[in-house]
Design a protein around this motif. Structure first.
Motif, PDB file in Angstrom:
ATOM      1  N   ARG A 124       0.839  -1.190   0.000  1.00 41.52           N
ATOM      2  CA  ARG A 124       0.000   0.000   0.000  1.00 41.52           C
ATOM      3  C   ARG A 124       0.876   1.243   0.000  1.00 41.52           C
ATOM      4  N   PRO A 125       0.411   2.340  -0.615  1.00 45.98           N
ATOM      5  CA  PRO A 125       1.177   3.582  -0.592  1.00 45.98           C
ATOM      6  C   PRO A 125       0.898   4.365   0.688  1.00 45.98           C
ATOM      7  N   ILE A 126       1.961   4.846   1.315  1.00 45.97           N
ATOM      8  CA  ILE A 126       1.848   5.631   2.544  1.00 45.97           C
ATOM      9  C   ILE A 126       2.493   6.987   2.299  1.00 45.97           C
ATOM     10  N   SER A 127       1.818   8.048   2.669  1.00 46.15           N
ATOM     11  CA  SER A 127       2.347   9.393   2.495  1.00 46.15           C
ATOM     12  C   SER A 127       3.364   9.694   3.581  1.00 46.15           C
ATOM     13  N   TYR A 128       4.435  10.393   3.204  1.00 43.51           N
ATOM     14  CA  TYR A 128       5.409  10.844   4.199  1.00 43.51           C
ATOM     15  C   TYR A 128       5.947  12.197   3.789  1.00 43.51           C
ATOM     16  N   LYS A 129       6.401  12.942   4.781  1.00 39.15           N
ATOM     17  CA  LYS A 129       6.905  14.278   4.524  1.00 39.15           C
ATOM     18  C   LYS A 129       7.993  14.587   5.547  1.00 39.15           C
ATOM     19  N   THR A 130       9.164  14.996   5.045  1.00 40.11           N
ATOM     20  CA  THR A 130      10.240  15.465   5.909  1.00 40.11           C
ATOM     21  C   THR A 130      10.493  16.922   5.555  1.00 40.11           C
ATOM     22  N   LEU A 131      11.552  17.488   6.129  1.00 45.23           N
ATOM     23  CA  LEU A 131      11.835  18.895   5.863  1.00 45.23           C
ATOM     24  C   LEU A 131      12.126  19.173   4.385  1.00 45.23           C
ATOM     25  N   ASP A 132      12.828  18.255   3.719  1.00 45.12           N
ATOM     26  CA  ASP A 132      13.208  18.513   2.337  1.00 45.12           C
ATOM     27  C   ASP A 132      12.551  17.579   1.324  1.00 45.12           C
ATOM     28  N   ILE A 133      11.962  16.481   1.772  1.00 50.77           N
ATOM     29  CA  ILE A 133      11.379  15.501   0.847  1.00 50.77           C
ATOM     30  C   ILE A 133       9.929  15.246   1.225  1.00 50.77           C
ATOM     31  N   GLN A 134       9.080  15.213   0.214  1.00 53.55           N
ATOM     32  CA  GLN A 134       7.705  14.769   0.423  1.00 53.55           C
ATOM     33  C   GLN A 134       7.358  13.783  -0.661  1.00 53.55           C
ATOM     34  N   GLY A 135       6.499  12.830  -0.332  1.00 61.56           N
ATOM     35  CA  GLY A 135       6.139  11.833  -1.318  1.00 61.56           C
ATOM     36  C   GLY A 135       5.428  10.655  -0.694  1.00 61.56           C
ATOM     37  N   TYR A 136       5.639   9.490  -1.306  1.00 58.87           N
ATOM     38  CA  TYR A 136       4.975   8.270  -0.867  1.00 58.87           C
ATOM     39  C   TYR A 136       5.979   7.139  -0.718  1.00 58.87           C
ATOM     40  N   MET A 137       5.657   6.218   0.165  1.00 51.29           N
ATOM     41  CA  MET A 137       6.395   4.977   0.326  1.00 51.29           C
ATOM     42  C   MET A 137       5.449   3.848  -0.029  1.00 51.29           C
ATOM     43  N   ILE A 138       5.926   2.889  -0.781  1.00 51.72           N
ATOM     44  CA  ILE A 138       5.124   1.697  -1.026  1.00 51.72           C
ATOM     45  C   ILE A 138       5.601   0.669  -0.016  1.00 51.72           C
ATOM     46  N   LYS A 139       4.781   0.448   0.995  1.00 52.68           N
ATOM     47  CA  LYS A 139       5.155  -0.417   2.101  1.00 52.68           C
ATOM     48  C   LYS A 139       4.383  -1.724   2.038  1.00 52.68           C
ATOM     49  N   GLU A 140       5.001  -2.746   2.589  1.00 50.03           N
ATOM     50  CA  GLU A 140       4.332  -4.038   2.679  1.00 50.03           C
ATOM     51  C   GLU A 140       3.336  -3.990   3.829  1.00 50.03           C
ATOM     52  N   LYS A 141       2.140  -4.502   3.583  1.00 52.65           N
ATOM     53  CA  LYS A 141       1.119  -4.516   4.628  1.00 52.65           C
ATOM     54  C   LYS A 141       1.502  -5.515   5.702  1.00 52.65           C
ATOM     55  N   LYS A 142       1.258  -5.134   6.925  1.00 52.27           N
ATOM     56  CA  LYS A 142       1.492  -6.056   8.028  1.00 52.27           C
ATOM     57  C   LYS A 142       0.265  -6.949   8.168  1.00 52.27           C
ATOM     58  N   THR A 143       0.509  -8.233   8.262  1.00 55.37           N
ATOM     59  CA  THR A 143      -0.604  -9.167   8.413  1.00 55.37           C
ATOM     60  C   THR A 143      -0.466  -9.881   9.735  1.00 55.37           C
ATOM     61  N   LEU A 144      -1.580 -10.141  10.323  1.00 56.30           N
ATOM     62  CA  LEU A 144      -1.618 -10.829  11.602  1.00 56.30           C
ATOM     63  C   LEU A 144      -2.253 -12.182  11.385  1.00 56.30           C
ATOM     64  N   GLU A 145      -1.514 -13.215  11.700  1.00 57.69           N
ATOM     65  CA  GLU A 145      -2.039 -14.564  11.545  1.00 57.69           C
ATOM     66  C   GLU A 145      -2.338 -15.136  12.923  1.00 57.69           C
ATOM     67  N   LEU A 146      -3.570 -15.503  13.106  1.00 62.11           N
ATOM     68  CA  LEU A 146      -3.991 -16.108  14.364  1.00 62.11           C
ATOM     69  C   LEU A 146      -4.183 -17.604  14.168  1.00 62.11           C
ATOM     70  N   THR A 147      -3.628 -18.350  15.070  1.00 56.81           N
ATOM     71  CA  THR A 147      -3.819 -19.804  15.001  1.00 56.81           C
ATOM     72  C   THR A 147      -4.698 -20.218  16.149  1.00 56.81           C
ATOM     73  N   TYR A 148      -5.628 -21.039  15.849  1.00 57.97           N
ATOM     74  CA  TYR A 148      -6.542 -21.550  16.867  1.00 57.97           C
ATOM     75  C   TYR A 148      -6.204 -22.996  17.159  1.00 57.97           C
ATOM     76  N   TYR A 149      -6.372 -23.368  18.402  1.00 57.41           N
ATOM     77  CA  TYR A 149      -6.011 -24.720  18.821  1.00 57.41           C
ATOM     78  C   TYR A 149      -7.131 -25.685  18.576  1.00 57.41           C
TER      79      TYR A 149
END
Length: 103
Positions: A78-103
């Motif tokens: 997913r694209p995430i917006s970011y902004k620093t003092l000299d750079i603005q733009g987007y990061m394409i980051k990997e989505k964090k997934t949560l895997e739940l295992t049931y017993y």
């Protein structure tokens, strides 16, 4: 384009290039086809975009999302917006997934 009439945007594609470097080349080609009024250049894991002042940053984000959807990568990245003092733009980051295992 005149320098006074443009703004710069940076797209960081580190996570996407780890997955497959061909995805980054496809993204460059897709953005050039969809937005002919922007100038695109790549240096390593960053894509530099020079666009007119009147153009919205949101337009770039929407095209990135459209690209991820067409390549079936929208479940993973997913694209995430970011902004620093000299750079603005987007990061394409990997989505964090949560895997739940049931017993």
């Amino acid at each position: 384009m005149n320098e006074n009439d443009t703004k710069e945007l940076t797209i960081e594609v580190k996570d996407l290039s780890i997955e497959k470097d061909q995805h980054v080349d496809d993204l460059l080609r897709f953005l050039e086809e969809q937005l002919p009024q922007v100038e695109i250049s790549r240096s390593g894991n960053e894509i530099g975009v020079v666009m007119p002042l009147s153009m919205s940053r949101r337009a770039i984000k929407l095209r990135i999302k459209k690209f991820l959807y067409r390549k079936n990568l929208n479940e993973k990245f997913r694209p995430i917006s970011y902004k620093t003092l000299d750079i603005q733009g987007y990061m394409i980051k990997e989505k964090k997934t949560l895997e739940l295992t049931y017993y």
